[in-house]
Design an enzyme around this catalytic site. Structure first.
Site, PDB file in Angstrom:
ATOM      1  N   SER A 196       0.844  -1.207   0.000  1.00  0.00           N
ATOM      2  CA  SER A 196       0.000   0.000   0.000  1.00  0.00           C
ATOM      3  C   SER A 196       0.872   1.247   0.000  1.00  0.00           C
ATOM      4  O   SER A 196       2.090   1.162   0.203  1.00  0.00           O
ATOM      5  CB  SER A 196      -0.881   0.013   1.258  1.00  0.00           C
ATOM      6  OG  SER A 196      -0.058   0.238   2.397  1.00  0.00           O
TER       7      SER A 196
ATOM      8  N   ASP B 286      -1.300  -1.759  -3.922  1.00  0.00           N
ATOM      9  CA  ASP B 286      -2.645  -1.765  -3.340  1.00  0.00           C
ATOM     10  C   ASP B 286      -3.124  -0.320  -3.174  1.00  0.00           C
ATOM     11  O   ASP B 286      -2.427   0.511  -2.573  1.00  0.00           O
ATOM     12  CB  ASP B 286      -2.557  -2.470  -1.968  1.00  0.00           C
ATOM     13  CG  ASP B 286      -3.905  -2.761  -1.369  1.00  0.00           C
ATOM     14  OD1 ASP B 286      -4.881  -2.931  -2.118  1.00  0.00           O
ATOM     15  OD2 ASP B 286      -3.982  -2.844  -0.112  1.00  0.00           O
ATOM     16  N   HIS B 287      -4.304  -0.018  -3.690  1.00  0.00           N
ATOM     17  CA  HIS B 287      -4.906   1.321  -3.539  1.00  0.00           C
ATOM     18  C   HIS B 287      -4.012   2.466  -4.014  1.00  0.00           C
ATOM     19  O   HIS B 287      -3.850   3.467  -3.300  1.00  0.00           O
ATOM     20  CB  HIS B 287      -5.328   1.576  -2.082  1.00  0.00           C
ATOM     21  CG  HIS B 287      -6.440   0.697  -1.606  1.00  0.00           C
ATOM     22  ND1 HIS B 287      -7.738   0.844  -2.015  1.00  0.00           N
ATOM     23  CD2 HIS B 287      -6.420  -0.372  -0.783  1.00  0.00           C
ATOM     24  CE1 HIS B 287      -8.492  -0.085  -1.455  1.00  0.00           C
ATOM     25  NE2 HIS B 287      -7.708  -0.856  -0.702  1.00  0.00           N
TER      26      HIS B 287
ATOM     27  N   ASP C  27      -7.061   3.244  -7.631  1.00  0.00           N
ATOM     28  CA  ASP C  27      -8.320   3.367  -6.900  1.00  0.00           C
ATOM     29  C   ASP C  27      -8.833   4.796  -7.022  1.00  0.00           C
ATOM     30  O   ASP C  27      -8.488   5.667  -6.236  1.00  0.00           O
ATOM     31  CB  ASP C  27      -8.114   2.983  -5.433  1.00  0.00           C
ATOM     32  CG  ASP C  27      -9.411   3.075  -4.648  1.00  0.00           C
ATOM     33  OD1 ASP C  27     -10.443   3.461  -5.245  1.00  0.00           O
ATOM     34  OD2 ASP C  27      -9.399   2.784  -3.441  1.00  0.00           O
TER      35      ASP C  27
ATOM     36  N   GLU D 171     -11.455   0.048  -9.099  1.00  0.00           N
ATOM     37  CA  GLU D 171     -12.547  -0.165  -8.139  1.00  0.00           C
ATOM     38  C   GLU D 171     -13.774   0.629  -8.540  1.00  0.00           C
ATOM     39  O   GLU D 171     -13.677   1.789  -8.922  1.00  0.00           O
ATOM     40  CB  GLU D 171     -12.084   0.242  -6.720  1.00  0.00           C
ATOM     41  CG  GLU D 171     -13.145   0.010  -5.648  1.00  0.00           C
ATOM     42  CD  GLU D 171     -12.589   0.100  -4.218  1.00  0.00           C
ATOM     43  OE1 GLU D 171     -11.434  -0.330  -3.988  1.00  0.00           O
ATOM     44  OE2 GLU D 171     -13.315   0.592  -3.346  1.00  0.00           O
TER      45      GLU D 171
ATOM     46  N   HIS E 207     -12.823  -2.375   5.129  1.00  0.00           N
ATOM     47  CA  HIS E 207     -11.456  -2.467   5.634  1.00  0.00           C
ATOM     48  C   HIS E 207     -11.429  -2.421   7.164  1.00  0.00           C
ATOM     49  O   HIS E 207     -12.288  -1.806   7.782  1.00  0.00           O
ATOM     50  CB  HIS E 207     -10.612  -1.310   5.077  1.00  0.00           C
ATOM     51  CG  HIS E 207     -10.362  -1.422   3.611  1.00  0.00           C
ATOM     52  ND1 HIS E 207     -10.991  -0.647   2.681  1.00  0.00           N
ATOM     53  CD2 HIS E 207      -9.544  -2.258   2.915  1.00  0.00           C
ATOM     54  CE1 HIS E 207     -10.570  -0.984   1.468  1.00  0.00           C
ATOM     55  NE2 HIS E 207      -9.698  -1.961   1.574  1.00  0.00           N
TER      56      HIS E 207
ATOM     57  N   HIS F 147     -11.942  -6.637  -1.621  1.00  0.00           N
ATOM     58  CA  HIS F 147     -11.129  -5.980  -0.586  1.00  0.00           C
ATOM     59  C   HIS F 147     -11.818  -6.173   0.771  1.00  0.00           C
ATOM     60  O   HIS F 147     -12.948  -6.632   0.842  1.00  0.00           O
ATOM     61  CB  HIS F 147     -11.037  -4.473  -0.880  1.00  0.00           C
ATOM     62  CG  HIS F 147     -10.065  -4.142  -1.958  1.00  0.00           C
ATOM     63  ND1 HIS F 147      -8.905  -3.443  -1.730  1.00  0.00           N
ATOM     64  CD2 HIS F 147     -10.069  -4.441  -3.276  1.00  0.00           C
ATOM     65  CE1 HIS F 147      -8.239  -3.321  -2.865  1.00  0.00           C
ATOM     66  NE2 HIS F 147      -8.925  -3.913  -3.831  1.00  0.00           N
TER      67      HIS F 147
HETATM   68  O1  G3H Z   1      -6.720  -1.506   2.367  1.00  0.00           O
HETATM   69  C1  G3H Z   1      -5.828  -1.114   3.090  1.00  0.00           C
HETATM   70  C2  G3H Z   1      -4.730  -2.025   3.525  1.00  0.00           C
HETATM   71  O2  G3H Z   1      -5.112  -2.731   4.670  1.00  0.00           O
HETATM   72  C3  G3H Z   1      -3.465  -1.251   3.715  1.00  0.00           C
HETATM   73  O3  G3H Z   1      -3.493  -0.500   4.875  1.00  0.00           O
HETATM   74  O4  G3H Z   1      -2.866   1.778   4.155  1.00  0.00           O
HETATM   75  O5  G3H Z   1      -2.588   1.071   6.520  1.00  0.00           O
HETATM   76  O6  G3H Z   1      -1.077   0.146   4.751  1.00  0.00           O
HETATM   77  P1  G3H Z   1      -2.433   0.703   5.077  1.00  0.00           P
HETATM   78  P1  13P Z   2      -8.746  -6.132   5.540  1.00  0.00           P
HETATM   79  O1  13P Z   2      -8.648  -4.878   6.369  1.00  0.00           O
HETATM   80  O2  13P Z   2     -10.095  -6.756   5.698  1.00  0.00           O
HETATM   81  O3  13P Z   2      -7.657  -7.078   5.816  1.00  0.00           O
HETATM   82  O4  13P Z   2      -8.646  -5.710   3.993  1.00  0.00           O
HETATM   83  C1  13P Z   2      -7.390  -5.512   3.384  1.00  0.00           C
HETATM   84  C2  13P Z   2      -7.496  -4.884   2.052  1.00  0.00           C
HETATM   85  O5  13P Z   2      -8.536  -4.786   1.438  1.00  0.00           O
HETATM   86  C3  13P Z   2      -6.246  -4.397   1.438  1.00  0.00           C
HETATM   87  O6  13P Z   2      -6.475  -3.725   0.245  1.00  0.00           O
HETATM   88 ZN    ZN Z   3      -8.341  -2.650   0.172  1.00  0.00          ZN
END
Ligand code: G3H
Ligand code: 13P
Ligand code: ZN
Length: 309
Positions: free
Chosen positions: A50, A82-83, A104, A134, A180, A211
């Site tokens: 991320s 991710d995102h 995203d 998304e 999330h 997600h």
């Molecule tokens: O969807 C979010 C993931 O759990 C990543 O979380 O932005 O705190 O690294 P983070």
């Molecule tokens: P969780 O918070 O449910 O583990 O989801 C993680 C996620 O979607 C990362 O992109």
């Molecule tokens: Zn996510």
């Protein structure tokens, strides 16, 4: 074997009625625990990074750690952003060797989401990289975006064909009730399988991404609370619902919170049992083992992707 894209993984997963686990990584122990589990289960794997992980670890270090995991394990691993929230962050990851990126732009208007996504798709496809986008909005906290329950929106099936046709995206994350974080439901867990079904009817063979798919196992909440933590009421997506989604069009299931909880529960217990220890290897070693165990459990019982290499 070099890093791979998720293209072949998703094709096989769709046909086989299973999903690939996409696990968030931040440091060496997390990567090692996940990869050891996948290796023992002979499971294809997506490691995802991320914006927060990039900031915390420094992209150079994380990239090198993932490269080390690829070299050491010989597994087909896809490295995914991710995102990603801008074209620039996607471009930076592509230049650093990621094989998959998520743009995203779901918090923008439909037209703007299409425009931003298409821009990333054009750049990525020219370089052999695949793109996830998304449609709809999950509740919860992701990177800098905090989406309240009131602002969350289920994906509208009426939009998916136009979105995929106009962007050329390779996979689509949809909102069907997951969120999330570790506090996903107050009452009964409910996922809109009717929306998932309708989307897969409109996009036959097209890989869907879920997600917010941690299941927040009760034993981890209890362990955290028992050893001085404070997570009463934490509740995730029941595993049987995730299994059902994996048997349908969902080819990628994102899991982060469960790994965080496994680390925290293990470290809390460790210090309770060994208050005088101070060598990080003594508590990060068990944390790595706990990650390995929970990832194995996901691969076998939730994703169904054991022995799919
Ligand atoms: O969807 C979010 C993931 O759990 C990543 O979380 O932005 O705190 O690294 P983070
Ligand atoms: P969780 O918070 O449910 O583990 O989801 C993680 C996620 O979607 C990362 O992109
Ligand atoms: Zn996510």
């Amino acid at each position: 074997m070099p890093l791979v894209t998720s293209k072949e993984m998703f094709k096989k997963a769709y046909a086989g009625g299973y999903a690939i686990g996409a696990f968030n990584v931040n440091n060496m122990e997390v990567i090692q625990g996940i990869v050891e589990a996948a290796k023992e289960e002979r499971a294809p794997l997506i490691l995802q990074v991320s914006a927060g992980a990039r900031k915390y670890s420094n992209p150079i270090y994380l990239n090198r750690l993932v490269q080390a995991a690829v070299e050491d394990s010989g597994l087909p691993i896809c490295l995914h952003l991710d995102h990603g929230d801008t074209f620039e962050v996607c471009k930076d990851c592509i230049e650093r060797g990621f094989t998959s990126v998520m743009i995203d732009a779901s918090h923008h208007s439909f037209a703007e989401n299409i425009k931003i996504t298409k821009n990333v798709v054009d750049y990525a496809h020219d370089r052999g990289v695949v793109v996830e986008a998304e449609l709809g909005r999950l509740a919860g906290i992701e990177d800098a975006v905090n989406v309240s329950d009131a602002d969350a929106q289920y994906t509208d099936p009426a939009q998916v064909q136009e979105f995929v046709a106009k962007t050329g995206v390779d996979s689509l994350a949809i909102a069907i009730g997951t969120s999330h974080g570790a506090f996903k439901f107050k009452g009964e867990a409910k996922l809109r399988f009717d929306i998932l079904e309708e989307i897969s009817r409109l996009l036959p063979g097209f890989p869907i991404v879920l997600h917010g798919a941690s299941s927040v196992p009760q034993y981890l909440t209890e362990m955290i609370n028992q050893y001085g933590g404070n997570m009463p009421g934490a509740k995730g997506i029941p595993e049987e619902m995730l299994r059902q989604a994996a048997s349908m069009a969902v080819c990628k299931i994102n899991i982060d919170s469960d790994l965080r909880m496994a680390v925290t529960a293990t470290v809390r217990k460790y210090f309770n049992d060994n208050p005088s220890h101070f060598d990080p290897r003594q508590y990060l070693g068990p944390a790595r083992q706990a990650i390995k165990e929970i990832v194995k459990h996901k691969i076998v019982n939730v994703l169904g992707c054991s022995n799919k290499i």
